[in-house]
Design an enzyme around this catalytic site. Structure first.
Site, PDB file in Angstrom:
ATOM      1  N   PRO A 128       0.672  -1.160   0.098  1.00  0.00           N
ATOM      2  CG  PRO A 128      -0.467  -1.125   2.025  1.00  0.00           C
ATOM      3  CD  PRO A 128       0.636  -2.075   1.185  1.00  0.00           C
ATOM      4  N   GLY A 129       0.372   2.282  -0.670  1.00  0.00           N
ATOM      5  CA  GLY A 129       0.853   3.570  -0.714  1.00  0.00           C
ATOM      6  C   GLY A 129       2.194   3.902  -1.274  1.00  0.00           C
ATOM      7  CB  THR A 133      -4.038   5.752  -6.686  1.00  0.00           C
ATOM      8  OG1 THR A 133      -4.521   4.668  -5.926  1.00  0.00           O
ATOM      9  CG2 THR A 133      -5.322   6.395  -7.108  1.00  0.00           C
ATOM     10  CD  GLU A 346      12.221  -0.453  23.804  1.00  0.00           C
ATOM     11  OE1 GLU A 346      13.018  -0.651  22.770  1.00  0.00           O
ATOM     12  OE2 GLU A 346      11.111  -0.801  23.938  1.00  0.00           O
TER      13      GLU A 346
HETATM   14  P1  ATP Z   1      -2.874   1.744  -1.861  1.00  0.00           P
HETATM   15  O1  ATP Z   1      -2.754   0.199  -2.497  1.00  0.00           O
HETATM   16  O2  ATP Z   1      -3.137   1.748  -0.704  1.00  0.00           O
HETATM   17  O3  ATP Z   1      -4.372   2.001  -2.738  1.00  0.00           O
HETATM   18  P2  ATP Z   1      -1.425   3.139  -3.649  1.00  0.00           P
HETATM   19  O4  ATP Z   1      -0.293   2.585  -4.155  1.00  0.00           O
HETATM   20  O5  ATP Z   1      -2.463   3.534  -4.777  1.00  0.00           O
HETATM   21  O6  ATP Z   1      -1.937   2.616  -2.408  1.00  0.00           O
HETATM   22  P3  ATP Z   1      -1.195   6.213  -3.826  1.00  0.00           P
HETATM   23  O7  ATP Z   1      -2.710   6.272  -3.545  1.00  0.00           O
HETATM   24  O8  ATP Z   1      -0.880   6.178  -5.434  1.00  0.00           O
HETATM   25  O9  ATP Z   1      -0.941   4.669  -3.340  1.00  0.00           O
HETATM   26  O10 ATP Z   1      -0.269   6.990  -3.196  1.00  0.00           O
HETATM   27  C1  ATP Z   1      -0.807   7.568  -1.974  1.00  0.00           C
HETATM   28  C2  ATP Z   1       0.075   8.933  -1.857  1.00  0.00           C
HETATM   29  O11 ATP Z   1       1.620   8.873  -1.638  1.00  0.00           O
HETATM   30  C3  ATP Z   1      -0.118   9.865  -3.153  1.00  0.00           C
HETATM   31  O12 ATP Z   1      -1.190  10.587  -3.115  1.00  0.00           O
HETATM   32  C4  ATP Z   1       1.421  10.664  -3.158  1.00  0.00           C
HETATM   33  O13 ATP Z   1       1.180  11.817  -2.382  1.00  0.00           O
HETATM   34  C5  ATP Z   1       2.296   9.636  -2.589  1.00  0.00           C
HETATM   35  N1  ATP Z   1       3.034   9.018  -3.066  1.00  0.00           N
HETATM   36  C6  ATP Z   1       3.299   7.646  -3.404  1.00  0.00           C
HETATM   37  N2  ATP Z   1       4.254   7.340  -4.194  1.00  0.00           N
HETATM   38  C7  ATP Z   1       4.568   8.525  -4.827  1.00  0.00           C
HETATM   39  C8  ATP Z   1       5.769   8.825  -5.682  1.00  0.00           C
HETATM   40  N3  ATP Z   1       6.217   8.013  -6.530  1.00  0.00           N
HETATM   41  N4  ATP Z   1       5.897  10.120  -6.107  1.00  0.00           N
HETATM   42  C9  ATP Z   1       5.211  11.089  -5.401  1.00  0.00           C
HETATM   43  N5  ATP Z   1       4.427  10.923  -4.353  1.00  0.00           N
HETATM   44  C10 ATP Z   1       4.227   9.606  -4.086  1.00  0.00           C
END
Ligand code: ATP
Length: 516
Positions: A128-129, A133, A346
């Site tokens: 994730p993240g 998207t 720790e």
């Molecule tokens: P999920 O699997 O949880 O849906 P995802 O892979 O679709 O997550 P995104 O929603 O595309 O993740 O990314 C979340 C946010 O993280 C983006 O809106 C952006 O702000 C930041 N982000 C992630 N990857 C990048 C990148 N390569 N460059 C710039 N910003 C990024």
């Protein structure tokens, strides 16, 4: 949603105002002729303003339940994306791979002339993240296509046929709005293997998705992008050529990509000269793009809280700590005995991590954060992709060192090691089941083998964990003075940073690495 409410409030306010105005002036109204021309005009202008606001507000107040509204109009999810590849940092190889798709949408005649078929479906998978998207939005932005967002869970309904109907409506919309990108997030919610989880409604939805993907002809410039964290769960039919046949892994960013992502997210923020983005990238190993965006934002919020007009490195460090270790607990009620245990626990982690050189210890703290009563902030010196058996073993030793320290000093163990035990057991099971690093020999174990030989596997995992625990105990026993000293300083000052830890190590007798 907020905008919707504001429009609604403005409408109501204007209505009340006009009502009060009329009531005040003409009540009791006998005939419309009593109203003079100027006031008639004012009422007309007010009415026109109200209608104009209603017509031009993108998010009209909904007077029907949202589910029904969704059925009626999928416009809610439709958008023109203003995100381009410049907003996506790192991920260069993925952007390159997507160039062809972009070129197809922008110059589709070139491909049609050659009889080439565009890949219809692209599947992003990974943790994730990591920007899945964001990439999909960037493809829409680069091609000026309509971006239709849907989450897999939106199609999961109790009533048979509803999910399938939603899929149909979405695809109809995409064809009408072409060129368009359909992005289905969490596609595993509808696309799991059919034999694993037999559910009539879900099967119908998945079947409809497969039918729709087959139903495109080459004239439809519609690309479907799916995203999932679990590629292994998806039905084979969804992954075969002609459907989601391009699978692109989007992983956590490496050091270089972290630097680029941090640059994107600090672009519009006033940074102090003390900030070295490369150093921050080093300290954020293992974090996703979303975490990094969050850290940049947190740092800005902390700077505002401290009434500063520039973000400095302390604000960033506090933000990293906040994201890695959780929220600081205000007025914690920790007993002295518990504090002593946490300090020893720790200190045990920190000493063993440092002696075995598993990670760089950045900070030890016994200030409660999130669910933890204390923590050691550490990160590897560089990105690593391969680990030797000894390195994995050392990671387990460092993880079990907190529990070992408690036993060594208090002759008693506590519940504080729960998270460490989970992580250590996970690494040990990977060593046995996936890396062939156990008495079972060099083989990867499949689900079937694991089910039938569970006891054998359990014995091997236990052997690894016990050996690691013994090593942790040995190292701490040989460095007991150091352990007590660091725990004492922690009790007094609550935190020790990397510089101070180095000093303590230097001033102490040379610590012994007695791991075998
Ligand atoms: P999920 O699997 O949880 O849906 P995802 O892979 O679709 O997550 P995104 O929603 O595309 O993740 O990314 C979340 C946010 O993280 C983006 O809106 C952006 O702000 C930041 N982000 C992630 N990857 C990048 C990148 N390569 N460059 C710039 N910003 C990024």
């Amino acid at each position: 949603m907020k905008r919707k409410k504001i429009y609604f409030l403005i409408m109501i306010l204007l209505m009340i105002l006009s009502f009060v105005f009329i009531y005040d002036k003409y009540f009791p109204i006998i005939s419309l002729n009593d109203i003079n021309l100027r006031d008639k005009l004012s009422i007309w202008i007010l009415t026109i303003i109200l209608i104009t606001i209603y017509i031009f507000s993108k998010d009209k107040p909904q007077l029907m339940p949202s589910v029904l509204a969704n059925e009626k109009d999928n416009n809610q999810n439709k958008d023109r994306s203003n995100i381009s590849f410049n907003d996506v940092a790192g991920l260069e190889e993925i952007k390159e791979e997507l160039q062809e798709t972009i070129d197809f949408i922008n110059n589709s005649y070139k491909y049609r002339k050659m009889g080439a078929k565009i890949p219809k479906g692209i599947l992003f998978y990974g943790p994730p993240g990591t920007g899945k998207t964001l990439l999909a939005k960037a493809v829409a932005g680069e091609t000026n296509s309509t971006f239709l967002y849907a989450s897999g869970s939106e199609f999961v309904e109790k009533y048979v046929g509803v999910g399938a109907k939603r899929v149909r409506t979405l695809f109809e919309k995409a064809k009408k709005e072409a060129p368009s990108i359909i992005f289905i997030d969490e596609i595993d919610a509808i696309g799991t293997k059919r034999n694993l989880d037999s559910n009539n409604e879900k099967d119908q939805t998945l079947n409809q998705l497969l039918v729709e993907m087959d139903g495109f002809n080459t004239d439809d410039t519609v690309i479907i992008i799916g995203a999932t964290n679990r590629l292994d769960l998806l039905d084979e039919a969804l992954l075969r050529p002609g459907r989601f046949d391009r699978h692109i892994f989007v992983g956590n960013p490496n050091m270089h990509a972290r630097e680029k992502i941090l640059e994107v997210h600090t672009k519009n923020k006033p940074l102090d000269k003390s900030i070295d983005i490369k150093e921050i990238a080093k300290k954020t190993h293992g974090l996703s793009g979303a975490d990094l965006a969050n850290i940049a934002n947190e740092a800005a919020i902390i700077a505002v809280r401290h009434n500063k007009n520039k973000i400095n490195i302390e604000h960033f460090d506090a933000a990293i700590e906040r994201v890695l270790a959780g929220l600081k607990v205000k007025n914690p009620t920790v007993l002295l005995k518990e504090k002593q245990t946490v300090a020893i626990h720790e200190a045990g982690h920190a000493i063993v991590s440092k002696i075995l050189n598993t990670d760089m210890v950045q900070k030890i703290s016994i200030i409660p954060r999130g669910k933890a009563l204390g923590y050691v902030l550490k990160f590897p010196e560089e990105d690593r992709y391969l680990f030797t058996e000894r390195e994995l073993m050392n990671k387990i030793v460092a993880l079990l060192a907190g529990r070992a320290a408690e036993e060594l000093i208090f002759n008693e163990i506590t519940t504080g090691a729960k998270d460490d035990l989970d992580k250590a057991t996970h690494i040990a099971s990977e060593m046995v089941c996936s890396y062939g690093m156990s008495g079972l020999g060099p083989m990867a174990l499949d689900e079937n083998y694991i089910r039938h030989n569970f006891n054998l596997i359990r014995v091997e995992i236990k052997k690894i964990l016990e050996k690691a625990y013994e090593n942790a105990m040995k190292i701490l026993y040989e460095n007991k003075d150091l352990l007590n000293y660091i725990a004492g300083e922690l009790l007094e000052k609550e935190t020790i940073d990397s510089k101070r830890l180095d000093e303590i190590f230097e001033n102490h007798e040379k610590p012994l690495d007695c791991a075998t």
